[in-house]
Design an enzyme around this catalytic site. Structure first.
Site, PDB file in Angstrom:
ATOM      1  N   VAL A   3       0.874  -1.171   0.000  1.00  0.00           N
ATOM      2  CA  VAL A   3       0.000   0.000   0.000  1.00  0.00           C
ATOM      3  C   VAL A   3       0.912   1.222   0.000  1.00  0.00           C
ATOM      4  O   VAL A   3       1.801   1.331   0.845  1.00  0.00           O
ATOM      5  CB  VAL A   3      -0.891   0.014   1.271  1.00  0.00           C
ATOM      6  CG1 VAL A   3      -1.642   1.331   1.403  1.00  0.00           C
ATOM      7  CG2 VAL A   3      -1.854  -1.165   1.238  1.00  0.00           C
ATOM      8  N   CYS A   4       0.723   2.114  -0.938  1.00  0.00           N
ATOM      9  CA  CYS A   4       1.574   3.298  -1.019  1.00  0.00           C
ATOM     10  C   CYS A   4       1.338   4.186   0.190  1.00  0.00           C
ATOM     11  O   CYS A   4       0.196   4.546   0.500  1.00  0.00           O
ATOM     12  CB  CYS A   4       1.276   4.083  -2.284  1.00  0.00           C
ATOM     13  SG  CYS A   4       2.276   5.577  -2.388  1.00  0.00           S
ATOM     14  N   VAL A   5       2.411   4.559   0.869  1.00  0.00           N
ATOM     15  CA  VAL A   5       2.305   5.324   2.104  1.00  0.00           C
ATOM     16  C   VAL A   5       1.618   6.672   1.879  1.00  0.00           C
ATOM     17  O   VAL A   5       0.761   7.084   2.675  1.00  0.00           O
ATOM     18  CB  VAL A   5       3.691   5.492   2.782  1.00  0.00           C
ATOM     19  CG1 VAL A   5       4.689   6.163   1.856  1.00  0.00           C
ATOM     20  CG2 VAL A   5       3.580   6.245   4.077  1.00  0.00           C
TER      21      VAL A   5
END
Lengths: 129, 119
Positions: free
Chosen positions: A76-78
């Site tokens: 999951v992209c921060v």
């Protein structure tokens, strides 16, 4: 063939469902998934807090099961995660919240995971919102 | 990476966060040293509309586009037909942005179709 998937679609949408079924079909045919990268609304696929009615699909749970069964690298992209509210416990603490809501099997990381996933793939496919 | 990533931007700015996140990903990938190219087509050409006044709370995406050369992103393409169809003046774009005809767009997509980051 090695695939990297960029998933921008939230669960409940056709894009997210397509990404999930594509992943299953690719694995069934012996292909490799080098990275699942959840960005934009796609981060919601990693939420541990979803509880749709019983007669609806539960895509976040299905993703988690697939990821566990095949040990798929799921990021999951921060930046999107923080923006849209899907964070791990460590980040939650940094944001002074009690706990995170990241489902087991997913990790939070930066765009580097998309870049490295693409570098290791024969194909990068985007599943849009 | 031997093959370059082609970022295709097809949605307009400001309707949601997608275009902002597309440019973040493009600049971020370039900053990490990935060889990238960008193609703006369909409603994505509206990113290049001059005189943008986004609502308060929205980042001005036109300002982000100015950063492309600073991140050494040299191969930036726009579909000329899409510019014209949406009333964006082609002369308003910076000269380093290459305006492609439909055949050139098709050829670029065909060349880069294996690693497509499509917003």
């Amino acid at each position: 063939m090695r695939f990297c998937l960029l998933i921008l679609a939230a669960p409940g949408s056709a894009g997210a469902r397509s990404a999930y079924h594509f992943t299953r079909a690719a694995l069934a045919q012996g292909h490799e998934i080098r990275r699942l990268f959840f960005y934009h609304e796609g981060v919601h696929n990693a939420s541990a807090l979803t509880a749709p009615p019983r007669d609806e699909e539960h895509l976040t749970m299905e993703w988690a099961e697939l990821i566990a069964a095949h040990r798929l690298p799921a990021t999951v992209c921060v930046a999107s995660g923080v923006r849209k509210g899907v964070v791990d416990d460590r980040q939650a603490q940094r944001l002074e919240r009690e706990q995170g809501n990241l489902r087991a099997g997913f990790k939070v990381a930066g765009l580097g995971d998309l870049v490295s996933g693409a570098a290791e793939a024969d194909r990068l496919i985007t599943f849009g919102p | 990476m031997s093959t370059r990533l082609l970022f295709v931007v097809r949605r307009p700015p400001y309707g949601d966060t997608l275009s902002r996140e597309a440019l973040d990903a493009l600049l971020g990938a370039a900053a990490l040293g990935a060889p990238v190219m960008a193609l703006f087509m369909d409603d994505g050409v509206l990113q290049w509309q001059p005189g943008q006044q986004p609502p308060k709370g929205s980042k001005n995406l036109a300002a982000m586009l100015k950063a492309l050369p600073l991140y050494e992103i040299e191969d930036v393409f726009v579909s000329r037909a899409c510019l014209l169809a949406r009333g964006v003046d082609p002369d308003a774009l910076p000269p380093e942005v290459e305006q492609l005809d439909d055949g050139q767009v098709r050829e670029l997509l065909a060349r880069s179709g294996q690693l497509l980051v499509s917003f």
